[in-house]
Scaffold this motif. Structure first.
Motif, mmCIF file in Angstrom:
data_model
loop_
_atom_site.group_PDB
_atom_site.id
_atom_site.type_symbol
_atom_site.label_atom_id
_atom_site.label_comp_id
_atom_site.label_asym_id
_atom_site.label_seq_id
_atom_site.Cartn_x
_atom_site.Cartn_y
_atom_site.Cartn_z
ATOM 1 N N PRO A 9 0.840 -1.185 0.000
ATOM 2 C CA PRO A 9 0.000 0.000 0.000
ATOM 3 C C PRO A 9 0.882 1.244 0.000
ATOM 4 O O PRO A 9 1.864 1.303 0.727
ATOM 5 C CB PRO A 9 -0.788 -0.119 1.312
ATOM 6 C CG PRO A 9 0.083 -0.954 2.197
ATOM 7 C CD PRO A 9 0.885 -1.847 1.297
ATOM 8 N N VAL A 10 0.541 2.215 -0.845
ATOM 9 C CA VAL A 10 1.361 3.422 -0.962
ATOM 10 C C VAL A 10 0.476 4.658 -1.077
ATOM 11 O O VAL A 10 -0.678 4.575 -1.496
ATOM 12 C CB VAL A 10 2.323 3.358 -2.177
ATOM 13 C CG1 VAL A 10 3.276 2.184 -2.070
ATOM 14 C CG2 VAL A 10 1.574 3.316 -3.489
ATOM 15 N N GLY A 11 1.056 5.783 -0.716
ATOM 16 C CA GLY A 11 0.415 7.071 -0.921
ATOM 17 C C GLY A 11 0.865 7.663 -2.243
ATOM 18 O O GLY A 11 1.658 7.058 -2.981
ATOM 19 N N PRO A 12 0.388 8.866 -2.566
ATOM 20 C CA PRO A 12 0.696 9.463 -3.869
ATOM 21 C C PRO A 12 2.177 9.769 -4.088
ATOM 22 O O PRO A 12 2.670 9.638 -5.211
ATOM 23 C CB PRO A 12 -0.146 10.738 -3.882
ATOM 24 C CG PRO A 12 -0.466 11.025 -2.456
ATOM 25 C CD PRO A 12 -0.505 9.699 -1.765
ATOM 26 N N ASN A 13 2.900 10.155 -3.058
ATOM 27 C CA ASN A 13 4.328 10.465 -3.239
ATOM 28 C C ASN A 13 5.133 9.220 -3.592
ATOM 29 O O ASN A 13 5.968 9.249 -4.499
ATOM 30 C CB ASN A 13 4.900 11.135 -1.995
ATOM 31 C CG ASN A 13 4.329 12.517 -1.773
ATOM 32 O OD1 ASN A 13 3.871 13.165 -2.704
ATOM 33 N ND2 ASN A 13 4.338 12.975 -0.528
ATOM 34 N N GLU A 14 4.887 8.125 -2.863
ATOM 35 C CA GLU A 14 5.608 6.884 -3.164
ATOM 36 C C GLU A 14 5.194 6.355 -4.533
ATOM 37 O O GLU A 14 6.035 5.872 -5.301
ATOM 38 C CB GLU A 14 5.351 5.836 -2.075
ATOM 39 C CG GLU A 14 6.222 4.616 -2.214
ATOM 40 C CD GLU A 14 6.179 3.674 -1.024
ATOM 41 O OE1 GLU A 14 6.775 2.585 -1.127
ATOM 42 O OE2 GLU A 14 5.553 3.999 0.003
ATOM 43 N N LEU A 15 3.912 6.476 -4.878
ATOM 44 C CA LEU A 15 3.453 6.015 -6.191
ATOM 45 C C LEU A 15 4.160 6.779 -7.311
ATOM 46 O O LEU A 15 4.570 6.184 -8.318
ATOM 47 C CB LEU A 15 1.940 6.161 -6.317
ATOM 48 C CG LEU A 15 1.360 5.594 -7.610
ATOM 49 C CD1 LEU A 15 1.540 4.082 -7.671
ATOM 50 C CD2 LEU A 15 -0.101 5.962 -7.747
ATOM 51 N N ARG A 16 4.327 8.066 -7.152
ATOM 52 C CA ARG A 16 5.018 8.883 -8.162
ATOM 53 C C ARG A 16 6.451 8.386 -8.357
ATOM 54 O O ARG A 16 6.946 8.310 -9.488
ATOM 55 C CB ARG A 16 5.007 10.349 -7.733
ATOM 56 C CG ARG A 16 5.345 11.315 -8.834
ATOM 57 C CD ARG A 16 5.117 12.782 -8.444
ATOM 58 N NE ARG A 16 3.789 13.038 -7.894
ATOM 59 C CZ ARG A 16 3.513 13.275 -6.579
ATOM 60 N NH1 ARG A 16 4.474 13.328 -5.695
ATOM 61 N NH2 ARG A 16 2.279 13.484 -6.171
ATOM 62 N N LYS A 17 7.124 8.052 -7.274
ATOM 63 C CA LYS A 17 8.508 7.563 -7.373
ATOM 64 C C LYS A 17 8.562 6.194 -8.053
ATOM 65 O O LYS A 17 9.494 5.909 -8.815
ATOM 66 C CB LYS A 17 9.151 7.516 -5.994
ATOM 67 C CG LYS A 17 9.375 8.914 -5.425
ATOM 68 C CD LYS A 17 9.905 8.864 -4.015
ATOM 69 C CE LYS A 17 10.057 10.276 -3.450
ATOM 70 N NZ LYS A 17 10.484 10.266 -2.060
ATOM 71 N N ILE A 18 7.576 5.350 -7.776
ATOM 72 C CA ILE A 18 7.505 4.044 -8.450
ATOM 73 C C ILE A 18 7.306 4.252 -9.950
ATOM 74 O O ILE A 18 7.978 3.627 -10.776
ATOM 75 C CB ILE A 18 6.382 3.182 -7.847
ATOM 76 C CG1 ILE A 18 6.700 2.825 -6.387
ATOM 77 C CG2 ILE A 18 6.158 1.924 -8.678
ATOM 78 C CD1 ILE A 18 5.524 2.273 -5.619
ATOM 79 N N GLU A 19 6.402 5.149 -10.302
ATOM 80 C CA GLU A 19 6.163 5.464 -11.717
ATOM 81 C C GLU A 19 7.433 6.001 -12.374
ATOM 82 O O GLU A 19 7.785 5.604 -13.493
ATOM 83 C CB GLU A 19 5.034 6.475 -11.841
ATOM 84 C CG GLU A 19 4.674 6.799 -13.273
ATOM 85 C CD GLU A 19 3.522 7.777 -13.392
ATOM 86 O OE1 GLU A 19 3.017 7.917 -14.515
ATOM 87 O OE2 GLU A 19 3.134 8.400 -12.385
ATOM 88 N N ASP A 20 8.152 6.879 -11.673
ATOM 89 C CA ASP A 20 9.399 7.436 -12.198
ATOM 90 C C ASP A 20 10.450 6.357 -12.472
ATOM 91 O O ASP A 20 11.329 6.548 -13.304
ATOM 92 C CB ASP A 20 9.971 8.493 -11.253
ATOM 93 C CG ASP A 20 9.156 9.781 -11.212
ATOM 94 O OD1 ASP A 20 8.287 9.985 -12.091
ATOM 95 O OD2 ASP A 20 9.374 10.576 -10.274
ATOM 96 N N SER A 21 10.365 5.241 -11.761
ATOM 97 C CA SER A 21 11.316 4.140 -11.963
ATOM 98 C C SER A 21 10.918 3.254 -13.146
ATOM 99 O O SER A 21 11.579 2.247 -13.398
ATOM 100 C CB SER A 21 11.409 3.282 -10.696
ATOM 101 O OG SER A 21 10.303 2.386 -10.605
ATOM 102 N N GLY A 22 9.838 3.602 -13.819
ATOM 103 C CA GLY A 22 9.351 2.745 -14.898
ATOM 104 C C GLY A 22 8.555 1.573 -14.365
ATOM 105 O O GLY A 22 8.450 0.538 -15.018
ATOM 106 N N TRP A 23 7.998 1.729 -13.165
ATOM 107 C CA TRP A 23 7.200 0.687 -12.496
ATOM 108 C C TRP A 23 8.043 -0.547 -12.172
ATOM 109 O O TRP A 23 7.562 -1.669 -12.186
ATOM 110 C CB TRP A 23 5.971 0.309 -13.349
ATOM 111 C CG TRP A 23 5.087 1.477 -13.615
ATOM 112 C CD1 TRP A 23 5.065 2.238 -14.745
ATOM 113 C CD2 TRP A 23 4.135 2.068 -12.717
ATOM 114 N NE1 TRP A 23 4.136 3.252 -14.611
ATOM 115 C CE2 TRP A 23 3.551 3.163 -13.370
ATOM 116 C CE3 TRP A 23 3.709 1.768 -11.416
ATOM 117 C CZ2 TRP A 23 2.576 3.967 -12.793
ATOM 118 C CZ3 TRP A 23 2.734 2.557 -10.842
ATOM 119 C CH2 TRP A 23 2.177 3.647 -11.526
ATOM 120 N N LYS A 24 9.327 -0.308 -11.840
ATOM 121 C CA LYS A 24 10.260 -1.417 -11.575
ATOM 122 C C LYS A 24 10.820 -1.438 -10.159
ATOM 123 O O LYS A 24 11.345 -2.458 -9.723
ATOM 124 C CB LYS A 24 11.448 -1.348 -12.545
ATOM 125 C CG LYS A 24 11.094 -1.484 -13.996
ATOM 126 C CD LYS A 24 10.664 -2.872 -14.325
ATOM 127 C CE LYS A 24 10.421 -3.053 -15.815
ATOM 128 N NZ LYS A 24 9.770 -4.307 -16.122
#
Length: 115
Positions: A9-24
């Motif tokens: 489970p993540v909030g919007p800030n952590e989700l943004r960082k995951i997206e920035d990694s290419g979802w990896k």
């Protein structure tokens, strides 16, 4: 290769960082966060995203990902409450190696927003 599915489970800030990694990859932990704790089932991840992340940050998301079961054997499952509240406790200093073992990508399965 047998895979184990985990949830985070993540909030919007952590989700943004995951997206920035290419979802990896999951982002590095903050100094006050010595443990990265993916959870073992989606029901528990939903509880956290909906009941904790939404009030704290306005939205919460459940992510799903898989790692080789053999790799995960080095971590113990910790129960932190009721029958569904099982987590893996990954020391923050091992998160980069943990990320390297994610098979495929990280996907969002549920989204919750403040009404």
């Amino acid at each position: 290769m047998e895979l184990t599915t985990l949830y985070r489970p993540v909030g919007p800030n952590e989700l943004r960082k995951i997206e920035d990694s290419g979802w990896k990859r999951f982002p590095k932990r903050l100094a006050e966060q010595p443990i990265f704790y993916p959870v073992m089932n989606e029901e528990y991840a939903i509880q956290i995203a909906r009941d904790w992340n939404v009030p704290a940050s306005g939205s919460g998301f459940v992510t799903k990902f898989a790692l080789p079961a053999d790799y995960l054997k080095k971590y113990t499952v910790e129960n932190v409450g009721g029958p569904i509240h099982n987590e893996l406790w990954v020391p923050a200093e091992e998160l980069e190696d943990f990320n390297d073992h994610i098979v495929g990508g990280i996907v969002v399965t549920k989204s919750f927003y403040k009404e």
